[in-house]
Every structure is written in structure tokens, then in C-alpha cells.
Motif scaffolding. Structure first.
Motif, PDB file in Angstrom:
ATOM      1  N   ILE A 190       0.855  -1.195   0.000  1.00  0.00           N
ATOM      2  CA  ILE A 190       0.000   0.000   0.000  1.00  0.00           C
ATOM      3  C   ILE A 190       0.887   1.241   0.000  1.00  0.00           C
ATOM      4  O   ILE A 190       1.695   1.430   0.924  1.00  0.00           O
ATOM      5  CB  ILE A 190      -0.930   0.019   1.230  1.00  0.00           C
ATOM      6  N   PRO A 191       0.792   2.113  -1.007  1.00  0.00           N
ATOM      7  CA  PRO A 191       1.634   3.322  -1.063  1.00  0.00           C
ATOM      8  C   PRO A 191       1.367   4.245   0.127  1.00  0.00           C
ATOM      9  O   PRO A 191       0.212   4.517   0.467  1.00  0.00           O
ATOM     10  CB  PRO A 191       1.217   3.975  -2.382  1.00  0.00           C
ATOM     11  N   GLN A 192       2.421   4.728   0.746  1.00  0.00           N
ATOM     12  CA  GLN A 192       2.282   5.636   1.882  1.00  0.00           C
ATOM     13  C   GLN A 192       1.711   6.983   1.466  1.00  0.00           C
ATOM     14  O   GLN A 192       1.155   7.717   2.286  1.00  0.00           O
ATOM     15  CB  GLN A 192       3.650   5.841   2.545  1.00  0.00           C
ATOM     16  N   GLU A 193       1.849   7.297   0.174  1.00  0.00           N
ATOM     17  CA  GLU A 193       1.316   8.579  -0.309  1.00  0.00           C
ATOM     18  C   GLU A 193      -0.189   8.693  -0.118  1.00  0.00           C
ATOM     19  O   GLU A 193      -0.725   9.792   0.075  1.00  0.00           O
ATOM     20  CB  GLU A 193       1.652   8.770  -1.798  1.00  0.00           C
ATOM     21  N   LEU A 194      -0.864   7.526  -0.172  1.00  0.00           N
ATOM     22  CA  LEU A 194      -2.314   7.542   0.019  1.00  0.00           C
ATOM     23  C   LEU A 194      -2.673   7.996   1.431  1.00  0.00           C
ATOM     24  O   LEU A 194      -3.612   8.771   1.626  1.00  0.00           O
ATOM     25  CB  LEU A 194      -2.885   6.142  -0.240  1.00  0.00           C
ATOM     26  N   TYR A 195      -1.927   7.520   2.420  1.00  0.00           N
ATOM     27  CA  TYR A 195      -2.184   7.925   3.807  1.00  0.00           C
ATOM     28  C   TYR A 195      -1.845   9.398   4.016  1.00  0.00           C
ATOM     29  O   TYR A 195      -2.538  10.109   4.746  1.00  0.00           O
ATOM     30  CB  TYR A 195      -1.370   7.057   4.771  1.00  0.00           C
ATOM     31  N   GLU A 196      -0.777   9.856   3.367  1.00  0.00           N
ATOM     32  CA  GLU A 196      -0.379  11.262   3.490  1.00  0.00           C
ATOM     33  C   GLU A 196      -1.439  12.172   2.870  1.00  0.00           C
ATOM     34  O   GLU A 196      -1.786  13.214   3.442  1.00  0.00           O
ATOM     35  CB  GLU A 196       0.971  11.482   2.821  1.00  0.00           C
ATOM     36  N   SER A 197      -1.956  11.755   1.715  1.00  0.00           N
ATOM     37  CA  SER A 197      -3.005  12.550   1.063  1.00  0.00           C
ATOM     38  C   SER A 197      -4.272  12.580   1.904  1.00  0.00           C
ATOM     39  O   SER A 197      -4.925  13.619   2.038  1.00  0.00           O
ATOM     40  CB  SER A 197      -3.314  11.982  -0.322  1.00  0.00           C
ATOM     41  N   ALA A 198      -4.614  11.424   2.474  1.00  0.00           N
ATOM     42  CA  ALA A 198      -5.799  11.356   3.324  1.00  0.00           C
ATOM     43  C   ALA A 198      -5.636  12.207   4.563  1.00  0.00           C
ATOM     44  O   ALA A 198      -6.591  12.854   5.020  1.00  0.00           O
ATOM     45  CB  ALA A 198      -6.064   9.899   3.713  1.00  0.00           C
ATOM     46  N   SER A 199      -4.426  12.251   5.118  1.00  0.00           N
ATOM     47  CA  SER A 199      -4.163  13.071   6.305  1.00  0.00           C
ATOM     48  C   SER A 199      -4.292  14.548   5.979  1.00  0.00           C
ATOM     49  O   SER A 199      -4.833  15.332   6.772  1.00  0.00           O
ATOM     50  CB  SER A 199      -2.769  12.755   6.838  1.00  0.00           C
ATOM     51  N   ILE A 200      -3.812  14.927   4.812  1.00  0.00           N
ATOM     52  CA  ILE A 200      -3.922  16.337   4.391  1.00  0.00           C
ATOM     53  C   ILE A 200      -5.389  16.732   4.225  1.00  0.00           C
ATOM     54  O   ILE A 200      -5.790  17.853   4.555  1.00  0.00           O
ATOM     55  CB  ILE A 200      -3.140  16.564   3.084  1.00  0.00           C
ATOM     56  N   ASP A 201      -6.195  15.777   3.730  1.00  0.00           N
ATOM     57  CA  ASP A 201      -7.623  16.041   3.533  1.00  0.00           C
ATOM     58  C   ASP A 201      -8.415  15.992   4.837  1.00  0.00           C
ATOM     59  O   ASP A 201      -9.636  16.187   4.822  1.00  0.00           O
ATOM     60  CB  ASP A 201      -8.215  15.031   2.546  1.00  0.00           C
ATOM     61  N   GLY A 202      -7.744  15.685   5.934  1.00  0.00           N
ATOM     62  CA  GLY A 202      -8.410  15.709   7.234  1.00  0.00           C
ATOM     63  C   GLY A 202      -8.921  14.362   7.711  1.00  0.00           C
ATOM     64  O   GLY A 202      -9.632  14.294   8.722  1.00  0.00           O
ATOM     65  N   ALA A 203      -8.542  13.278   7.028  1.00  0.00           N
ATOM     66  CA  ALA A 203      -8.996  11.957   7.448  1.00  0.00           C
ATOM     67  C   ALA A 203      -8.183  11.472   8.644  1.00  0.00           C
ATOM     68  O   ALA A 203      -6.956  11.637   8.676  1.00  0.00           O
ATOM     69  CB  ALA A 203      -8.865  10.961   6.295  1.00  0.00           C
ATOM     70  N   GLY A 204      -8.863  10.890   9.617  1.00  0.00           N
ATOM     71  CA  GLY A 204      -8.185  10.334  10.783  1.00  0.00           C
ATOM     72  C   GLY A 204      -7.684   8.927  10.515  1.00  0.00           C
ATOM     73  O   GLY A 204      -7.868   8.376   9.426  1.00  0.00           O
ATOM     74  N   LYS A 205      -7.063   8.307  11.525  1.00  0.00           N
ATOM     75  CA  LYS A 205      -6.517   6.960  11.360  1.00  0.00           C
ATOM     76  C   LYS A 205      -7.619   5.923  11.146  1.00  0.00           C
ATOM     77  O   LYS A 205      -7.449   4.981  10.368  1.00  0.00           O
ATOM     78  CB  LYS A 205      -5.681   6.593  12.582  1.00  0.00           C
ATOM     79  N   ILE A 206      -8.740   6.097  11.838  1.00  0.00           N
ATOM     80  CA  ILE A 206      -9.844   5.141  11.675  1.00  0.00           C
ATOM     81  C   ILE A 206     -10.430   5.229  10.275  1.00  0.00           C
ATOM     82  O   ILE A 206     -10.709   4.207   9.626  1.00  0.00           O
ATOM     83  CB  ILE A 206     -10.932   5.391  12.737  1.00  0.00           C
ATOM     84  N   GLN A 207     -10.619   6.461   9.788  1.00  0.00           N
ATOM     85  CA  GLN A 207     -11.135   6.629   8.431  1.00  0.00           C
ATOM     86  C   GLN A 207     -10.167   6.075   7.394  1.00  0.00           C
ATOM     87  O   GLN A 207     -10.577   5.437   6.419  1.00  0.00           O
ATOM     88  CB  GLN A 207     -11.399   8.114   8.166  1.00  0.00           C
ATOM     89  N   PHE A 209      -8.092   3.681   7.841  1.00  0.00           N
ATOM     90  CA  PHE A 209      -8.098   2.226   7.947  1.00  0.00           C
ATOM     91  C   PHE A 209      -9.245   1.619   7.138  1.00  0.00           C
ATOM     92  O   PHE A 209      -9.046   0.658   6.386  1.00  0.00           O
ATOM     93  CB  PHE A 209      -8.217   1.817   9.418  1.00  0.00           C
ATOM     94  N   PHE A 210     -10.447   2.209   7.276  1.00  0.00           N
ATOM     95  CA  PHE A 210     -11.614   1.641   6.603  1.00  0.00           C
ATOM     96  C   PHE A 210     -11.716   2.066   5.139  1.00  0.00           C
ATOM     97  O   PHE A 210     -12.329   1.355   4.336  1.00  0.00           O
ATOM     98  CB  PHE A 210     -12.891   2.042   7.343  1.00  0.00           C
ATOM     99  N   LYS A 211     -11.138   3.188   4.769  1.00  0.00           N
ATOM    100  CA  LYS A 211     -11.246   3.684   3.393  1.00  0.00           C
ATOM    101  C   LYS A 211     -10.043   3.337   2.520  1.00  0.00           C
ATOM    102  O   LYS A 211     -10.167   3.299   1.293  1.00  0.00           O
ATOM    103  CB  LYS A 211     -11.435   5.208   3.410  1.00  0.00           C
ATOM    104  N   ILE A 212      -8.901   3.072   3.161  1.00  0.00           N
ATOM    105  CA  ILE A 212      -7.688   2.787   2.389  1.00  0.00           C
ATOM    106  C   ILE A 212      -7.166   1.376   2.670  1.00  0.00           C
ATOM    107  O   ILE A 212      -7.023   0.563   1.753  1.00  0.00           O
ATOM    108  CB  ILE A 212      -6.579   3.830   2.687  1.00  0.00           C
ATOM    109  N   THR A 213      -6.876   1.095   3.944  1.00  0.00           N
ATOM    110  CA  THR A 213      -6.220  -0.172   4.301  1.00  0.00           C
ATOM    111  C   THR A 213      -7.073  -1.380   3.950  1.00  0.00           C
ATOM    112  O   THR A 213      -6.622  -2.280   3.226  1.00  0.00           O
ATOM    113  CB  THR A 213      -5.877  -0.184   5.802  1.00  0.00           C
ATOM    114  N   LEU A 214      -8.300  -1.418   4.458  1.00  0.00           N
ATOM    115  CA  LEU A 214      -9.146  -2.588   4.226  1.00  0.00           C
ATOM    116  C   LEU A 214      -9.460  -2.822   2.742  1.00  0.00           C
ATOM    117  O   LEU A 214      -9.342  -3.962   2.257  1.00  0.00           O
ATOM    118  CB  LEU A 214     -10.436  -2.479   5.032  1.00  0.00           C
ATOM    119  N   PRO A 215      -9.872  -1.791   1.986  1.00  0.00           N
ATOM    120  CA  PRO A 215     -10.155  -2.036   0.557  1.00  0.00           C
ATOM    121  C   PRO A 215      -8.946  -2.549  -0.218  1.00  0.00           C
ATOM    122  O   PRO A 215      -9.079  -3.449  -1.061  1.00  0.00           O
ATOM    123  CB  PRO A 215     -10.602  -0.659   0.052  1.00  0.00           C
TER     124      PRO A 215
END
Length: 299
Positions: A190-207, A209-215
Motif C-alpha cells: 500500500i503506497p504511503q502517499e495515500l495515507y499522506e493525502s488522506a491526512s492532508i484532507d483531514g482523514a483520521g486513522k480510523i477513516q 483504515f476503513f477507506k484505504i487499508t481494508l479495501p
């Protein structure tokens, strides 16, 4: 000869490399399976084992085993054992994979140590857990008594209420590293850039996890569960060493009951019929897995 030489030129040379493995599988896997299928349609016991012509029984062996309460019990035990083991070893393995995916100092050495249960021979693990769950000298009973939780020893392996729990615990301990390492491998893709982009957009760790990690882990999770089902469903040595299918058939699996029919009761045809039921179930699951992986590659 010239035709054969011409055939193995260019792209067809690959058949020569596949041929040894194909012959090995044909002799040591294909022949026993076919022979076992034939045996299940005959009436073979100690009297007819060496006979030149084995009596034909048709579907009688299959009809008898499906009317056998011990077989039904073994089938339900196998399903229960498989589901319980998959549930706990997957959840614990998934949690450990997420935890050790964090970049802290000793994550890699500890993760390597946690692979030990997977590398230890299953018979050794069975003997260890047989000692842990022993009645008089069992480690677990001594610990529970020391903590004041119990006053009398619990018959973990000789009671119909607790024997299944004991072998499930042993198999979960074996399966956790398998789940952890495969899920850890999936996490690294899983590219780390996806988590960085999600963090910039205001997504928390739980979001995340369910929107990036699990899918993105869905193919890995499917493979882990199906392979885990296949490995767990055909369990034999762990159960045979710890309980032998007892007490009172409460931990008999399809594999152990097939062994008992064939090599303890000398009902070879019925034992092969039970083995074929196990084979058919695993074949269906394996075909489903192959179809799923092929579909995933095409997509």
C-alpha cells in the motif's frame, strides 16, 4: 524422433522443464487419489484386502457413512474447528500485522521471533500443548491454581466440554504467524502517499483504515482466509497427538475418523469414502480460490 525434436524447439522447450514435476505429481499424488476413489466403491476389509478381485459395493460406503453419527459428528467438528481457528488466528494475526507495520526499533526482530510457532513441527507443538493442558502436571492448571482462579484441576483434554477448546488454542497459536506475515506483506504494497493525502484532507486513522487499508487489503485477506481454511480443514497430526479424536469422539475430524476407520477398525473402503468427502470439499474450495485469483489477475 525428428518430430519430437522439432516439437521441443523454441516455445515448446518449456514442456521439458515441466515434465519431471508432472510425472512426480502423477505418480505420487494422482495415482493415490484415483486408487482411493476406486477403493471407496469396493468392500475392502481385512478379509478381502489381499483378494485378487475386490467386491464391488457401489455407493453403499457413502450411504453408510452419511448415516453414521460419528461421521456427522466429525464433519460438524471439522467445520466448527475450522471456523473458530480462522476467526481467532485471523483477527490476532491482523492486529499484530498492523502493530508491527509501525516503524519502531525492535519491530522486525520481534516479528521474526513470532514466526517460530509456524516453523516448529506440528507434532512438537501438539506435544507442547498436550503438556500445557495436562490434568495433573499441566502448566495451565498450575498457573490457574496459583492465581486462585480454580481449586481443582480441569480435565482439559479428557472432558468433552473442553477438549475442542484446547486443540483450537493450539492451532490458533500455529496459525497466527501465517496470517501475520501474509497480511504484513500486503500492507507493504500500500503506497504511503495515500495515507499522506488522506491526512492532508483531514482523514483520521480510523477513516484511513476503513477507506484505504481494508479495501486495498481485500485480495490479501481473501487469500489468507481461503488458504487458512484449506490448511485448517485437513488437520490431522495436531488432533491425533493431542486427543486422538476423543474423548467420546468429541474432537474427531474427518481426517482422524478416516484414519480410525482404515487403520484401527480396518474398514478400508469406508475410511477412503470419508477421505474422499474431505477431498471433494477441499477441491471445491481450491477451485473457488483459483477462480478468484485468476479473476483478480484479469482485472
Amino acid at each position: 524422433m525428428k518430430k519430437a525434436k522439432r516439437f521441443f524447439q523454441y516455445d515448446n522447450i518449456g514442456y521439458l522443464f515441466v515434465l519431471p514435476a508432472f510425472l512426480y505429481m502423477l505418480i505420487f499424488v494422482g495415482y493415490p487419489i484415483v486408487d482411493n476413489i476406486i477403493l471407496s466403491f469396493q468392500d475392502v476389509n481385512m478379509k478381502t484386502l489381499t483378494a485378487a478381485h475386490k467386491p464391488f459395493a457401489g455407493l453403499a460406503n457413502y450411504i453408510e457413512i452419511f448415516q453414521d453419527p460419528v461421521f456427522i459428528k466429525s464433519l460438524s467438528n471439522t467445520l466448527l474447528f475450522t471456523v473458530c481457528c480462522l476467526l481467532f488466528q485471523f483477527l490476532i494475526g491482523f492486529a499484530l500485522a498492523i502493530f508491527f507495520n509501525q516503524n519502531f526499533k525492535i519491530s522486525k526482530p520481534v516479528r521474526g521471533l513470532l514466526m517460530m510457532p509456524w516453523m516448529i513441527p506440528i507434532t512438537v507443538t501438539a506435544l507442547i500443548f498436550k503438556f500445557i493442558f495436562g490434568t495433573d502436571v499441566g502448566i495451565l492448571n498450575n498457573i490457574l491454581q496459583g492465581l486462585g482462579i480454580i481449586k481443582e484441576n480441569i480435565d482439559w483434554l479428557t472432558s468433552t466440554n473442553t477438549a475442542m477448546f484446547a486443540i483450537v488454542c493450539a492451532n490458533v497459536w500455529i496459525g497466527i504467524p501465517f496470517n501475520m506475515i501474509l497480511i504484513s506483506t500486503g500492507l507493504t504494497t500500500i503506497p504511503q502517499e495515500l495515507y499522506e493525502s488522506a491526512s492532508i484532507d483531514g482523514a483520521g486513522k480510523i477513516q484511513s483504515f476503513f477507506k484505504i487499508t481494508l479495501p486495498l487489503l481485500k485480495p490479501t485477506i481473501e487469500s489468507v482466509l481461503i488458504l487458512g481454511f484449506i490448511y485448517t480443514f485437513k488437520v490431522f497430526d495436531l488432533v491425533y497427538v493431542m486427543t486422538g479424536g476423543g474423548p467420546v469422539n468429541s474432537t474427531h475430524m474427518l481426517s482422524t475418523y478416516s484414519y480410525k476407520l482404515s487403520f484401527e477398525m480396518f474398514k478400508y473402503s469406508k475410511g477412503s469414502a470419508v477421505a474422499n468427502v474431505l477431498f471433494v470439499i477441499l477441491l471445491i474450495i481450491s477451485m473457488f480460490y483459483l477462480r478468484m485469483t485468476t479473476k483478480g489477475e484479469e482485472e
